[in-house]
Design a protein around this motif. Structure first.
Motif, PDB file in Angstrom:
ATOM      1  N   LYS A 119      35.690 -30.614 -82.805  1.00 33.93           N
ATOM      2  CA  LYS A 119      34.564 -30.088 -83.233  1.00 33.93           C
ATOM      3  C   LYS A 119      33.419 -30.190 -82.439  1.00 33.93           C
ATOM      4  O   LYS A 119      32.392 -29.684 -82.294  1.00 33.93           O
ATOM      5  CB  LYS A 119      34.398 -30.914 -84.668  1.00 33.93           C
ATOM      6  CG  LYS A 119      33.203 -30.674 -85.477  1.00 33.93           C
ATOM      7  CD  LYS A 119      33.150 -31.325 -87.029  1.00 33.93           C
ATOM      8  CE  LYS A 119      32.276 -30.623 -87.767  1.00 33.93           C
ATOM      9  NZ  LYS A 119      32.104 -31.082 -89.213  1.00 33.93           N
ATOM     10  N   VAL A 148      37.193 -22.955 -87.689  1.00 35.57           N
ATOM     11  CA  VAL A 148      35.825 -23.168 -88.228  1.00 35.57           C
ATOM     12  C   VAL A 148      35.361 -22.076 -89.127  1.00 35.57           C
ATOM     13  O   VAL A 148      35.610 -21.029 -88.920  1.00 35.57           O
ATOM     14  CB  VAL A 148      34.617 -23.270 -86.933  1.00 35.57           C
ATOM     15  CG1 VAL A 148      33.320 -23.422 -87.751  1.00 35.57           C
ATOM     16  CG2 VAL A 148      35.105 -24.431 -85.937  1.00 35.57           C
ATOM     17  N   ASP A 149      35.170 -22.497 -90.643  1.00 30.89           N
ATOM     18  CA  ASP A 149      34.908 -21.350 -91.312  1.00 30.89           C
ATOM     19  C   ASP A 149      33.603 -21.965 -92.373  1.00 30.89           C
ATOM     20  O   ASP A 149      33.948 -22.717 -93.335  1.00 30.89           O
ATOM     21  CB  ASP A 149      36.055 -21.231 -92.505  1.00 30.89           C
ATOM     22  CG  ASP A 149      35.806 -20.154 -93.227  1.00 30.89           C
ATOM     23  OD1 ASP A 149      34.802 -19.139 -93.165  1.00 30.89           O
ATOM     24  OD2 ASP A 149      36.786 -19.783 -94.251  1.00 30.89           O
ATOM     25  N   GLY A 150      32.375 -21.656 -91.862  1.00 30.17           N
ATOM     26  CA  GLY A 150      31.057 -21.884 -92.568  1.00 30.17           C
ATOM     27  C   GLY A 150      31.131 -23.542 -92.207  1.00 30.17           C
ATOM     28  O   GLY A 150      31.124 -24.093 -90.983  1.00 30.17           O
ATOM     29  N   GLU A 151      31.126 -24.251 -93.145  1.00 27.54           N
ATOM     30  CA  GLU A 151      30.907 -25.691 -92.923  1.00 27.54           C
ATOM     31  C   GLU A 151      32.289 -26.586 -92.790  1.00 27.54           C
ATOM     32  O   GLU A 151      32.371 -27.721 -92.620  1.00 27.54           O
ATOM     33  CB  GLU A 151      30.308 -26.404 -94.281  1.00 27.54           C
ATOM     34  CG  GLU A 151      28.776 -25.998 -94.208  1.00 27.54           C
ATOM     35  CD  GLU A 151      27.880 -26.481 -93.147  1.00 27.54           C
ATOM     36  OE1 GLU A 151      27.824 -27.543 -92.695  1.00 27.54           O
ATOM     37  OE2 GLU A 151      27.052 -25.448 -92.718  1.00 27.54           O
ATOM     38  N   GLN A 152      33.276 -25.846 -93.001  1.00 30.40           N
ATOM     39  CA  GLN A 152      34.703 -26.441 -93.089  1.00 30.40           C
ATOM     40  C   GLN A 152      35.132 -26.359 -91.662  1.00 30.40           C
ATOM     41  O   GLN A 152      35.049 -25.245 -90.995  1.00 30.40           O
ATOM     42  CB  GLN A 152      35.611 -25.565 -93.995  1.00 30.40           C
ATOM     43  CG  GLN A 152      35.153 -25.667 -95.550  1.00 30.40           C
ATOM     44  CD  GLN A 152      35.617 -27.100 -96.077  1.00 30.40           C
ATOM     45  OE1 GLN A 152      36.442 -27.647 -95.456  1.00 30.40           O
ATOM     46  NE2 GLN A 152      35.021 -27.290 -97.214  1.00 30.40           N
ATOM     47  N   ALA A 153      35.679 -27.382 -91.144  1.00 39.18           N
ATOM     48  CA  ALA A 153      36.338 -27.310 -89.844  1.00 39.18           C
ATOM     49  C   ALA A 153      37.467 -28.252 -89.659  1.00 39.18           C
ATOM     50  O   ALA A 153      37.429 -29.277 -90.402  1.00 39.18           O
ATOM     51  CB  ALA A 153      35.511 -27.789 -88.673  1.00 39.18           C
ATOM     52  N   GLY A 162      36.909 -16.917 -90.985  1.00 42.57           N
ATOM     53  CA  GLY A 162      36.205 -18.126 -90.171  1.00 42.57           C
ATOM     54  C   GLY A 162      36.789 -17.568 -88.670  1.00 42.57           C
ATOM     55  O   GLY A 162      37.345 -16.605 -88.376  1.00 42.57           O
TER      56      GLY A 162
END
Length: 97
Positions: free
Chosen positions: A90, A52-57, A21
């Motif tokens: 975010k 932030v890693d793809g949809e994960q934050a 991420g």
């Protein structure tokens, strides 16, 4: 509630590509009332590492620091303040460089 006066945000470069991420460093200057336990006469800022890693934050780490001296403060945010901080980060992610 966090009253953010101003902030900076930047992408933390990973020259070796070993971290999953992207990481961002935020420094938020807070406006805190005198009767709040976070209050310091020199002012208070929060340094946040946000991932932030793809949809994960989310927040990886945060430190409360005394603005005038840079000295770390041995205090933690309330859970709802941490949620507000994560939401702020975010919403204010910088454009990738």
């Amino acid at each position: 509630m966090l009253n953010i006066r101003e902030y900076t945000a930047e992408l933390v470069k990973d020259p070796f590509g070993i971290l999953a991420g992207k990481r961002y460093e935020f420094v938020l200057d807070l406006d805190i009332e005198e009767d709040d336990e976070l209050y310091s006469a020199n002012g208070v800022a929060i340094r946040v590492i946000f991932k932030v890693d793809g949809e994960q934050a989310g927040i990886v780490r945060y430190d409360l620091i005394e603005r005038g001296t840079g000295k770390p403060l041995d205090l933690d945010l309330e859970p709802e303040e941490e949620e507000a901080l994560a939401a702020f980060c975010k919403e204010h992610l910088p454009e990738d460089e």
